[in-house]
Motif scaffolding. Sequence first.
Motif, PDB file in Angstrom:
ATOM      1  N   ASN A   9      18.278  10.917 -13.512  1.00  0.00           N
ATOM      2  CA  ASN A   9      18.898   9.691 -14.014  1.00  0.00           C
ATOM      3  C   ASN A   9      20.385   9.701 -13.650  1.00  0.00           C
ATOM      4  OD1 ASN A   9      17.110   8.028 -16.193  1.00  0.00           O
ATOM      5  ND2 ASN A   9      16.480  10.193 -16.139  1.00  0.00           N
ATOM      6  N   PHE A  10      20.994   8.524 -13.516  1.00  0.00           N
ATOM      7  CA  PHE A  10      22.410   8.421 -13.125  1.00  0.00           C
ATOM      8  C   PHE A  10      22.634   9.237 -11.850  1.00  0.00           C
ATOM      9  CE2 PHE A  10      21.974   8.573 -17.759  1.00  0.00           C
ATOM     10  CZ  PHE A  10      22.490   7.348 -18.138  1.00  0.00           C
ATOM     11  N   ALA A  11      21.764   9.032 -10.854  1.00  0.00           N
ATOM     12  CA  ALA A  11      21.692   9.932  -9.701  1.00  0.00           C
ATOM     13  C   ALA A  11      22.905   9.863  -8.781  1.00  0.00           C
ATOM     14  CB  ALA A  11      20.423   9.632  -8.897  1.00  0.00           C
ATOM     15  N   GLY A  12      23.647   8.762  -8.796  1.00  0.00           N
ATOM     16  CA  GLY A  12      24.817   8.649  -7.938  1.00  0.00           C
ATOM     17  C   GLY A  12      24.480   8.872  -6.480  1.00  0.00           C
ATOM     18  N   GLY A  13      25.410   9.501  -5.757  1.00  0.00           N
ATOM     19  CA  GLY A  13      25.195   9.774  -4.346  1.00  0.00           C
ATOM     20  C   GLY A  13      24.326  10.983  -4.085  1.00  0.00           C
ATOM     21  N   GLY A  14      23.959  11.732  -5.150  1.00  0.00           N
ATOM     22  CA  GLY A  14      22.992  12.799  -4.972  1.00  0.00           C
ATOM     23  C   GLY A  14      23.458  14.214  -5.223  1.00  0.00           C
ATOM     24  N   GLY A  15      24.544  14.418  -5.977  1.00  0.00           N
ATOM     25  CA  GLY A  15      25.026  15.775  -6.227  1.00  0.00           C
ATOM     26  C   GLY A  15      24.034  16.632  -6.989  1.00  0.00           C
ATOM     27  N   ALA A  16      23.540  16.125  -8.123  1.00  0.00           N
ATOM     28  CA  ALA A  16      22.577  16.886  -8.922  1.00  0.00           C
ATOM     29  C   ALA A  16      21.275  17.073  -8.162  1.00  0.00           C
ATOM     30  CB  ALA A  16      22.331  16.187 -10.256  1.00  0.00           C
ATOM     31  N   SER A  17      20.789  16.015  -7.513  1.00  0.00           N
ATOM     32  CA  SER A  17      19.542  16.107  -6.749  1.00  0.00           C
ATOM     33  C   SER A  17      19.642  17.158  -5.651  1.00  0.00           C
ATOM     34  CB  SER A  17      19.196  14.749  -6.133  1.00  0.00           C
ATOM     35  OG  SER A  17      18.870  13.803  -7.120  1.00  0.00           O
ATOM     36  N   THR A  18      20.785  17.202  -4.983  1.00  0.00           N
ATOM     37  CA  THR A  18      20.986  18.184  -3.927  1.00  0.00           C
ATOM     38  C   THR A  18      20.919  19.602  -4.490  1.00  0.00           C
ATOM     39  OG1 THR A  18      22.347  16.658  -2.635  1.00  0.00           O
ATOM     40  CG2 THR A  18      22.592  19.012  -2.162  1.00  0.00           C
ATOM     41  N   GLY A  19      21.602  19.828  -5.605  1.00  0.00           N
ATOM     42  CA  GLY A  19      21.583  21.146  -6.224  1.00  0.00           C
ATOM     43  C   GLY A  19      20.191  21.542  -6.691  1.00  0.00           C
ATOM     44  N   ILE A  20      19.485  20.595  -7.324  1.00  0.00           N
ATOM     45  CA  ILE A  20      18.131  20.878  -7.804  1.00  0.00           C
ATOM     46  C   ILE A  20      17.221  21.244  -6.632  1.00  0.00           C
ATOM     47  CG2 ILE A  20      16.085  19.838  -8.854  1.00  0.00           C
ATOM     48  CD1 ILE A  20      18.027  18.186 -10.614  1.00  0.00           C
ATOM     49  N   SER A  76      23.329  12.443 -16.111  1.00  0.00           N
ATOM     50  CA  SER A  76      24.789  12.486 -15.971  1.00  0.00           C
ATOM     51  C   SER A  76      25.362  11.124 -16.344  1.00  0.00           C
ATOM     52  CB  SER A  76      25.189  12.855 -14.534  1.00  0.00           C
ATOM     53  OG  SER A  76      24.801  14.159 -14.215  1.00  0.00           O
ATOM     54  N   PRO A  77      25.326  10.780 -17.626  1.00  0.00           N
ATOM     55  CA  PRO A  77      25.823   9.463 -18.041  1.00  0.00           C
ATOM     56  C   PRO A  77      27.308   9.304 -17.762  1.00  0.00           C
ATOM     57  CG  PRO A  77      25.407  10.862 -19.952  1.00  0.00           C
ATOM     58  CD  PRO A  77      24.857  11.580 -18.764  1.00  0.00           C
ATOM     59  N   ASP A  78      27.706   8.072 -17.537  1.00  0.00           N
ATOM     60  CA  ASP A  78      29.094   7.736 -17.223  1.00  0.00           C
ATOM     61  C   ASP A  78      30.037   8.428 -18.203  1.00  0.00           C
ATOM     62  OD1 ASP A  78      31.607   6.395 -16.899  1.00  0.00           O
ATOM     63  OD2 ASP A  78      30.550   4.750 -15.939  1.00  0.00           O
ATOM     64  N   LYS A  86      41.115   8.618 -18.941  1.00  0.00           N
ATOM     65  CA  LYS A  86      40.969   7.173 -19.049  1.00  0.00           C
ATOM     66  C   LYS A  86      42.242   6.519 -19.568  1.00  0.00           C
ATOM     67  CE  LYS A  86      38.241   3.649 -21.433  1.00  0.00           C
ATOM     68  NZ  LYS A  86      38.245   2.736 -20.295  1.00  0.00           N
ATOM     69  N   GLY A  87      43.016   7.242 -20.364  1.00  0.00           N
ATOM     70  CA  GLY A  87      44.238   6.662 -20.907  1.00  0.00           C
ATOM     71  C   GLY A  87      43.962   5.788 -22.117  1.00  0.00           C
ATOM     72  N   ALA A  88      44.780   4.734 -22.279  1.00  0.00           N
ATOM     73  CA  ALA A  88      44.721   3.909 -23.489  1.00  0.00           C
ATOM     74  C   ALA A  88      43.783   2.717 -23.371  1.00  0.00           C
ATOM     75  CB  ALA A  88      46.131   3.414 -23.826  1.00  0.00           C
ATOM     76  N   THR A  89      43.100   2.575 -22.234  1.00  0.00           N
ATOM     77  CA  THR A  89      42.190   1.439 -22.065  1.00  0.00           C
ATOM     78  C   THR A  89      41.095   1.477 -23.123  1.00  0.00           C
ATOM     79  OG1 THR A  89      42.577   1.558 -19.697  1.00  0.00           O
ATOM     80  CG2 THR A  89      40.705   0.241 -20.432  1.00  0.00           C
ATOM     81  N   PRO A  90      40.779   0.347 -23.759  1.00  0.00           N
ATOM     82  CA  PRO A  90      39.724   0.335 -24.785  1.00  0.00           C
ATOM     83  C   PRO A  90      38.415   0.884 -24.248  1.00  0.00           C
ATOM     84  CG  PRO A  90      40.935  -1.731 -24.800  1.00  0.00           C
ATOM     85  CD  PRO A  90      41.413  -0.965 -23.602  1.00  0.00           C
ATOM     86  N   VAL A  91      37.728   1.667 -25.090  1.00  0.00           N
ATOM     87  CA  VAL A  91      36.467   2.254 -24.658  1.00  0.00           C
ATOM     88  C   VAL A  91      35.328   1.277 -24.901  1.00  0.00           C
ATOM     89  CG1 VAL A  91      37.251   4.598 -25.099  1.00  0.00           C
ATOM     90  CG2 VAL A  91      36.085   3.358 -26.913  1.00  0.00           C
ATOM     91  N   ASN A  92      34.269   1.444 -24.142  1.00  0.00           N
ATOM     92  CA  ASN A  92      33.103   0.582 -24.232  1.00  0.00           C
ATOM     93  C   ASN A  92      32.000   1.318 -24.974  1.00  0.00           C
ATOM     94  OD1 ASN A  92      30.452  -0.559 -23.417  1.00  0.00           O
ATOM     95  ND2 ASN A  92      31.711  -1.925 -22.181  1.00  0.00           N
ATOM     96  N   LYS A  93      31.591   0.776 -26.120  1.00  0.00           N
ATOM     97  CA  LYS A  93      30.573   1.428 -26.936  1.00  0.00           C
ATOM     98  C   LYS A  93      29.269   1.602 -26.182  1.00  0.00           C
ATOM     99  CE  LYS A  93      27.874   0.805 -31.185  1.00  0.00           C
ATOM    100  NZ  LYS A  93      27.644  -0.038 -32.383  1.00  0.00           N
ATOM    101  N   ASN A  94      28.888   0.603 -25.386  1.00  0.00           N
ATOM    102  CA  ASN A  94      27.620   0.680 -24.665  1.00  0.00           C
ATOM    103  C   ASN A  94      27.628   1.783 -23.613  1.00  0.00           C
ATOM    104  OD1 ASN A  94      26.496  -1.453 -26.129  1.00  0.00           O
ATOM    105  ND2 ASN A  94      27.350  -2.979 -24.730  1.00  0.00           N
ATOM    106  N   ILE A  95      28.755   1.922 -22.914  1.00  0.00           N
ATOM    107  CA  ILE A  95      28.845   2.976 -21.909  1.00  0.00           C
ATOM    108  C   ILE A  95      28.880   4.344 -22.584  1.00  0.00           C
ATOM    109  CG2 ILE A  95      30.321   3.974 -20.111  1.00  0.00           C
ATOM    110  CD1 ILE A  95      31.069   1.167 -19.278  1.00  0.00           C
ATOM    111  N   ARG A  96      29.605   4.442 -23.701  1.00  0.00           N
ATOM    112  CA  ARG A  96      29.629   5.709 -24.431  1.00  0.00           C
ATOM    113  C   ARG A  96      28.244   6.069 -24.969  1.00  0.00           C
ATOM    114  NH1 ARG A  96      34.342   7.890 -26.837  1.00  0.00           N
ATOM    115  NH2 ARG A  96      33.339   8.081 -28.862  1.00  0.00           N
TER     116      ARG A  96
END
Length: 460
Positions: A9-20, A76-78, A86-96
């Motif tokens: 899940n959250f496979a991105g460009g393939g870092g975890a898949s490559t390692g696995i 590997s969730p966001d 991230k700094g002071a930018t408001p956080v997103n509950k859904n992404i968290r």
Amino acid sequence: MKREIIVDNFAGGGGASTGIELGLNRYVDIAINHDQAAIDMHKMNHPETRHYCESVWDVDPVEACNGHPVGLAWFSPDCKHFSKAKGATPVNKNIRGLAWVAVRWAASVPVRMFMLENVEEFLTWGPVEDGKPCKKRKGETFNAFISALTTGLDLDHPSIEDVKHALGEEFDLSIIEKGLGYQVEWRVIKACDYGVPTTRSRLFLIARKDGEPIVWPEPTHGEGLQPYKTAADIIDWNLPVKSIFGRKKPLAENSMKRIAKGLEKFAFTEAPFLAPDPTKISFITEYANASHQRNMAIDEPLRTICAQVKGGHFALVTSHIVKFRGDNIGHGTNEPLHTISAGGFHLGEVRAFLIEYYGTGSAQKIDKPLHTITTRDRFGLVMVKGTAYQIIDIGLRMLEPYELFKGMGFPADYKISHDSQGKKLTKANQVARCGNAVCPPLAQALAASNYKPLSIEIAA
């Protein structure tokens, strides 16, 4: 029964898949990511995998698995809405709340083992109030997450609404109240301790319910072990650097100050890091005569300064890494690379070109490197192991995407430059895939230490 499958899940460009794949000598069966560019890179490098270019919430685990049990699931969730970067930018509950998808999979299909990667601030996961994490309830949601996976979560817990959102209103929450029965452990791991030339530090969580122990692989690099791999190991020394002087668009004053401080700390010392083979450095650019600028090989005498010296002298090239973030000036090239982020180019290499000083020419001692740079005086003196050298020029270039991928531990033949249609990818696109990635050697070590295929599987 049907054979076990592996899901990223959250496979991105393939870092975890490559390692696995490297750790288990088998491909990942399913990869999920909402980003088309990331999935495309994953397809380029993992063609056997079945790809879902969708939100993790839109993929039904039951339908995707088609009756196959899951031997290993990777999540590997966001992390940006946990990261202190991230700094002071408001956080997103859904992404968290993306990590709840791990509970969804574990509650929907047989998942023997899963692993989760995130920044270490993930341990502080708690409710959000007015766009900011509630300090008084820090860690509350993380603890609820662990309870749901292990011994059970009370149905009157504040996080139960997050669980309902993750599982769906029709899901029988008694399973969560009882607990999913996993054994769970977590640790913060530095990539450099496992042979990756970066200091990147991440939290890894392992959950399994097959009765086997959770195994944390022993570090392979560090004090008393193999020496750390460093930035020098990933730098392409054949690439030239551009002088920081005389540019059509001058560097910003703060960039010049940052370079100056880095030179003072890492280059103008008795024992600076020297480029491994200066003869491979393409050229030195001369700025002494603006009307007739000359380029010359690094192993030739610099004609302007050393015109009276015959026979030539061997030149030295110092190198250090500059970091264009916050108040960090960078680090030595003989140290592991600092964390690579997806937000753009922020790591560069600075080279100072030096040639042995014989007391001729217009050389003068450097009191402050910043003064030398801002007045464009390239003929300051530095001492290297008791010998005086003249600074001829100072060059800067940003690290290339393929160097950064190498710094994250990706194989040298990983395809990053073009998409599946043959279109060349921008450097920003390439770096985004790299900065968001899991370091393959870490996924490799964790998977190899914990996952063992079932002794009897029936292919389907």
